[in-house]
Motif scaffolding. Structure first.
Motif, PDB file in Angstrom:
ATOM      1  N   GLU A 246       0.718  -1.149   0.084  1.00 57.70           N
ATOM      2  CA  GLU A 246       0.028  -0.065  -0.128  1.00 57.70           C
ATOM      3  C   GLU A 246       0.925   1.255  -0.080  1.00 57.70           C
ATOM      4  N   LYS A 247       1.923   1.185   0.871  1.00 58.69           N
ATOM      5  CA  LYS A 247       2.895   2.337   0.852  1.00 58.69           C
ATOM      6  C   LYS A 247       3.367   2.844  -0.427  1.00 58.69           C
ATOM      7  N   VAL A 248       3.891   1.632  -1.048  1.00 59.64           N
ATOM      8  CA  VAL A 248       4.478   1.735  -2.467  1.00 59.64           C
ATOM      9  C   VAL A 248       3.538   2.518  -3.145  1.00 59.64           C
ATOM     10  N   LEU A 249       2.269   2.101  -3.225  1.00 59.96           N
ATOM     11  CA  LEU A 249       1.251   2.558  -4.393  1.00 59.96           C
ATOM     12  C   LEU A 249       1.079   4.032  -3.787  1.00 59.96           C
ATOM     13  N   GLU A 250       0.955   4.374  -2.739  1.00 60.02           N
ATOM     14  CA  GLU A 250       0.809   5.749  -2.181  1.00 60.02           C
ATOM     15  C   GLU A 250       1.949   6.799  -2.463  1.00 60.02           C
ATOM     16  N   LEU A 251       3.182   6.149  -2.447  1.00 59.39           N
ATOM     17  CA  LEU A 251       4.439   6.899  -3.139  1.00 59.39           C
ATOM     18  C   LEU A 251       4.295   7.169  -4.523  1.00 59.39           C
ATOM     19  N   LYS A 266      -3.091   6.015 -14.378  1.00 64.62           N
ATOM     20  CA  LYS A 266      -2.910   5.632 -12.977  1.00 64.62           C
ATOM     21  C   LYS A 266      -3.488   4.283 -12.478  1.00 64.62           C
ATOM     22  N   GLU A 267      -4.673   4.286 -12.846  1.00 65.71           N
ATOM     23  CA  GLU A 267      -5.543   2.864 -12.819  1.00 65.71           C
ATOM     24  C   GLU A 267      -4.663   1.607 -13.317  1.00 65.71           C
ATOM     25  N   PHE A 268      -3.920   1.653 -14.444  1.00 61.77           N
ATOM     26  CA  PHE A 268      -3.154   0.547 -15.081  1.00 61.77           C
ATOM     27  C   PHE A 268      -2.198   0.614 -14.410  1.00 61.77           C
ATOM     28  N   ALA A 269      -1.529   1.813 -13.881  1.00 63.61           N
ATOM     29  CA  ALA A 269      -0.368   1.336 -12.964  1.00 63.61           C
ATOM     30  C   ALA A 269      -0.695   0.500 -11.834  1.00 63.61           C
ATOM     31  N   TYR A 290      10.715   0.700  -5.070  1.00 59.11           N
ATOM     32  CA  TYR A 290       9.632   0.035  -5.787  1.00 59.11           C
ATOM     33  C   TYR A 290       8.747   1.185  -6.346  1.00 59.11           C
ATOM     34  N   ALA A 291       8.509   2.355  -5.576  1.00 57.51           N
ATOM     35  CA  ALA A 291       7.754   3.325  -6.450  1.00 57.51           C
ATOM     36  C   ALA A 291       8.491   4.101  -7.533  1.00 57.51           C
ATOM     37  N   ALA A 292       9.857   4.277  -7.261  1.00 62.27           N
ATOM     38  CA  ALA A 292      10.762   4.868  -8.331  1.00 62.27           C
ATOM     39  C   ALA A 292      10.722   3.746  -9.257  1.00 62.27           C
ATOM     40  N   ALA A 293      10.975   2.571  -9.336  1.00 62.31           N
ATOM     41  CA  ALA A 293      10.991   1.665 -10.235  1.00 62.31           C
ATOM     42  C   ALA A 293       9.705   1.612 -11.179  1.00 62.31           C
ATOM     43  N   LEU A 294       8.557   2.026 -10.665  1.00 65.04           N
ATOM     44  CA  LEU A 294       7.333   1.752 -11.243  1.00 65.04           C
ATOM     45  C   LEU A 294       7.193   2.878 -12.206  1.00 65.04           C
ATOM     46  N   ILE A 295       7.495   3.891 -11.691  1.00 63.54           N
ATOM     47  CA  ILE A 295       7.529   5.249 -12.471  1.00 63.54           C
ATOM     48  C   ILE A 295       8.760   5.106 -13.701  1.00 63.54           C
ATOM     49  N   TYR A 296       9.731   4.353 -13.206  1.00 62.59           N
ATOM     50  CA  TYR A 296      10.656   4.248 -14.461  1.00 62.59           C
ATOM     51  C   TYR A 296      10.156   3.102 -15.646  1.00 62.59           C
TER      52      TYR A 296
END
Length: 351
Positions: A246-251, A266-269, A290-296
């Motif tokens: 959940e925290k990863v998703l918040e970030l 954002k929904e698809f992410a 993980y939040a940064a890697a998801l953005i990348y």
């Protein structure tokens, strides 16, 4: 006869046990695998030569209950045929497989083949969940009875992932069981929703899912698993498993809002992150990684021009560029197939 510790006769300079003895073992394994396949084919040929109409009539009784495209229909029919061959006693008080064994008892090529055939008479198809993967071996758990069996796939190109569902039948062979003829498989993401559907089915019937239940109800159970089609709504409703996820998703959402990502994107992410968590159950020690890697990951795969750098993301999330890189690779390995599955939906969201 050459001793195992003597120099190999091929002239390699190695001991026999480390050289041609292994090749002999491999050759013998291939012979056994060939006989295994031949026995399965002989059983199927016997069934279809004598009882083709009976088998077709049996699968037709169930087909109308499900909406199946051609490929799924063919897989379902074959599985129902296997179920009938191995579990249904006919007027002679034998299953088709039992009749095959009795008819061919004196014709088997070697005692081991006869032993396989006799043991296989007890087999029946079910729905299995991949509970563990270790090298070439899988531990499969019967979804209904919770019985576990060790499985080895012969000449399988693609590997299965933990928590996937497999509809089919396994029979004894050497040190592990193997697939009888073929299986139908559902991915981890589909499996989550299918399991919910199966639980509803069991609760509505108020029946203990024991061996007898599975043997009697397999066509209905298999049809429910094969028929299921995953929707975008199903994916978006996948829950997080713990606070770290959940925290990863918040970030991520905070960073996505700063970048003015559209809501649909954002929904698809969110969906991609849910899929990754369901497949991998990651032990998250540093949520910003993980939040940064998801953005990348999103930038690499979906932006027309790459805007993000690992260095800049590292500074933004107060982590090292190497952390972004290594975590991105983890995401990429798992999520590439998901991107292909929902390619049209992603393109619509981007547009």
């Amino acid at each position: 006869m050459i001793g195992r510790n003597e120099p190999c006769l091929c002239g390699s300079g190695k001991k026999f046990k480390k050289c041609c003895e292994k090749k002999q073992d491999m050759s013998f394994d291939r012979v056994l695998e060939s006989e295994l396949l031949a026995l399965q084919i002989d059983m199927m040929r016997f069934a279809y030569d004598k009882y083709a109409r009976e088998l077709e009539a049996e699968s037709t009784k169930f087909l109308h209950k499900f909406q199946l495209e051609q490929e799924k229909q063919e897989a379902y029919e074959e599985l129902v045929h296997l179920w009938y061959m191995f579990t249904v006693k006919r007027t002679n008080k034998l299953t088709i497989v039992e009749e095959f064994v009795q008819t061919n008892e004196s014709k088997f090529s070697r005692p081991q083949v006869k032993e396989w055939a006799e043991k296989w008479q007890l087999a029946y198809p079910s729905v299995y969940k991949v509970s563990n993967v270790r090298g070439d071996f899988y531990t499969m758990e019967d979804y209904f009875t919770k019985e576990k069996v060790r499985i080895k796939f012969i000449e399988r190109a693609e590997s299965l992932s933990k928590n996937e569902l497999v509809v089919g039948m396994f029979v004894p062979f050497q040190e592990a069981n193997v697939v009888f003829m073929s299986t139908f498989e559902r991915g981890t993401l589909e499996a989550i929703k299918i399991e919910e559907k199966l639980q509803e089915l069991l609760q509505n019937e108020r029946i203990a899912a024991d061996t007898e239940y599975v043997r009697a109800q397999f066509p209905t159970l298999a049809g429910a698993v094969i028929e299921f089609e995953l929707t975008e709504k199903d994916v978006q409703e996948l829950p997080m498993q713990n606070e770290a996820q959940e925290k990863v998703l918040e970030l991520f959402v905070k960073a996505a809002d700063q970048r003015r990502y559209p809501e649909k994107f954002k929904e698809f992410a969110h969906m991609l992150w849910s899929v990754y968590c369901m497949k991998e159950s990651p032990a998250i020690r540093n949520e910003p990684n993980y939040a940064a890697a998801l953005i990348y990951f999103l930038d690499v795969h979906f932006m027309q021009e790459q805007l993000e750098t690992q260095k800049a993301l590292g500074e933004e999330f107060n982590i090292s560029p190497g952390s972004v890189s290594s975590t991105y690779r983890k995401l990429d390995e798992i999520l590439q197939p998901v991107i292909q599955t929902f390619k049209e939906d992603f393109e619509a969201a981007l547009n």
